[in-house]
Design a protein around this motif. Sequence first.
Motif, PDB file in Angstrom:
ATOM      1  N   ASP A  41      35.540  -0.805  67.086  1.00 43.49           N
ATOM      2  CA  ASP A  41      35.908  -1.828  68.051  1.00 43.49           C
ATOM      3  C   ASP A  41      35.587  -3.187  67.466  1.00 43.49           C
ATOM      4  O   ASP A  41      34.615  -3.355  66.730  1.00 43.49           O
ATOM      5  CB  ASP A  41      35.119  -1.645  69.356  1.00 43.49           C
ATOM      6  N   LYS A  42      36.400  -4.149  67.839  1.00 40.73           N
ATOM      7  CA  LYS A  42      36.167  -5.507  67.375  1.00 40.73           C
ATOM      8  C   LYS A  42      35.040  -6.140  68.182  1.00 40.73           C
ATOM      9  O   LYS A  42      34.850  -5.825  69.350  1.00 40.73           O
ATOM     10  CB  LYS A  42      37.432  -6.352  67.547  1.00 40.73           C
TER      11      LYS A  42
ATOM     12  N   ASN B 142      39.754 -10.752  60.615  1.00 41.54           N
ATOM     13  CA  ASN B 142      40.066 -10.653  62.046  1.00 41.54           C
ATOM     14  C   ASN B 142      39.254  -9.559  62.731  1.00 41.54           C
ATOM     15  O   ASN B 142      39.793  -8.690  63.400  1.00 41.54           O
ATOM     16  CB  ASN B 142      41.564 -10.433  62.285  1.00 41.54           C
TER      17      ASN B 142
ATOM     18  N   LYS C 175      37.814 -10.107  68.669  1.00 42.89           N
ATOM     19  CA  LYS C 175      38.758 -10.306  69.762  1.00 42.89           C
ATOM     20  C   LYS C 175      38.329 -11.624  70.393  1.00 42.89           C
ATOM     21  O   LYS C 175      37.143 -11.838  70.647  1.00 42.89           O
ATOM     22  CB  LYS C 175      38.673  -9.187  70.778  1.00 42.89           C
TER      23      LYS C 175
ATOM     24  N   CYS D 194      47.403 -20.720  69.863  1.00 38.67           N
ATOM     25  CA  CYS D 194      47.170 -19.384  69.299  1.00 38.67           C
ATOM     26  C   CYS D 194      48.464 -18.772  68.775  1.00 38.67           C
ATOM     27  O   CYS D 194      48.485 -18.195  67.679  1.00 38.67           O
ATOM     28  CB  CYS D 194      46.526 -18.466  70.338  1.00 38.67           C
TER      29      CYS D 194
ATOM     30  N   THR E 127      47.083 -13.051  68.011  1.00 44.91           N
ATOM     31  CA  THR E 127      47.592 -12.318  69.169  1.00 44.91           C
ATOM     32  C   THR E 127      46.517 -11.564  69.945  1.00 44.91           C
ATOM     33  O   THR E 127      46.736 -11.217  71.100  1.00 44.91           O
ATOM     34  CB  THR E 127      48.679 -11.309  68.729  1.00 44.91           C
ATOM     35  N   ASP E 128      45.380 -11.290  69.321  1.00 42.25           N
ATOM     36  CA  ASP E 128      44.334 -10.540  70.011  1.00 42.25           C
ATOM     37  C   ASP E 128      43.471 -11.510  70.822  1.00 42.25           C
ATOM     38  O   ASP E 128      42.308 -11.758  70.508  1.00 42.25           O
ATOM     39  CB  ASP E 128      43.486  -9.758  69.013  1.00 42.25           C
TER      40      ASP E 128
ATOM     41  N   GLN F 153      42.620 -13.005  74.891  1.00 41.18           N
ATOM     42  CA  GLN F 153      42.668 -12.841  76.345  1.00 41.18           C
ATOM     43  C   GLN F 153      42.317 -14.191  76.952  1.00 41.18           C
ATOM     44  O   GLN F 153      41.409 -14.873  76.487  1.00 41.18           O
ATOM     45  CB  GLN F 153      41.645 -11.789  76.751  1.00 41.18           C
TER      46      GLN F 153
END
Length: 160
Positions: free
Chosen positions: A3-4, A35, A38, A85, A91-92, A94
Amino acid sequence: MEDKQVMVLALDESDHSFYALDWILTHFFGSSSNNSFKLIIIHAKTSPVSVMGFGGPGSTDVLHLVETDLKKTAEKVISKAKDVCSSRSVTDVQYEVIDGDARNVLCDAVEQFHASILALGSHGYGAFKRAVLGSVSDYCCHHARCSVMIVKKQKPKQKP
């Protein structure tokens, strides 16, 4: 695949805030980076009452106008962040608009999203202004349960 890690970035309408976004994207999400994060962009929307600081006859109409203005500001901030962005092919991400005082919103977001880094732009206030207005970054440095990164815009060098 692991997981990031999560990085929370505080974003308001200031140039300092968007400088921090640009800096973060360059240094953590650039083409040469791996990258491993997140990104969660948080805009803390204050309540109309805290902006106005009063109540009384006729204040309901004013509260509605202030609330509308605060919502428009939040929408503009998030829209601009999405554009930035997207233009950098990140793209990651929120995007969150959360009602409340920025200090509490950001510390709570760190907990909620299990962030390992909280990033903020520095408004560059002097000691007096920080004492009067309070410093969100200072508060977060002392209360957030993760590393806090304050991105400062470099001042132009003075000529001798």
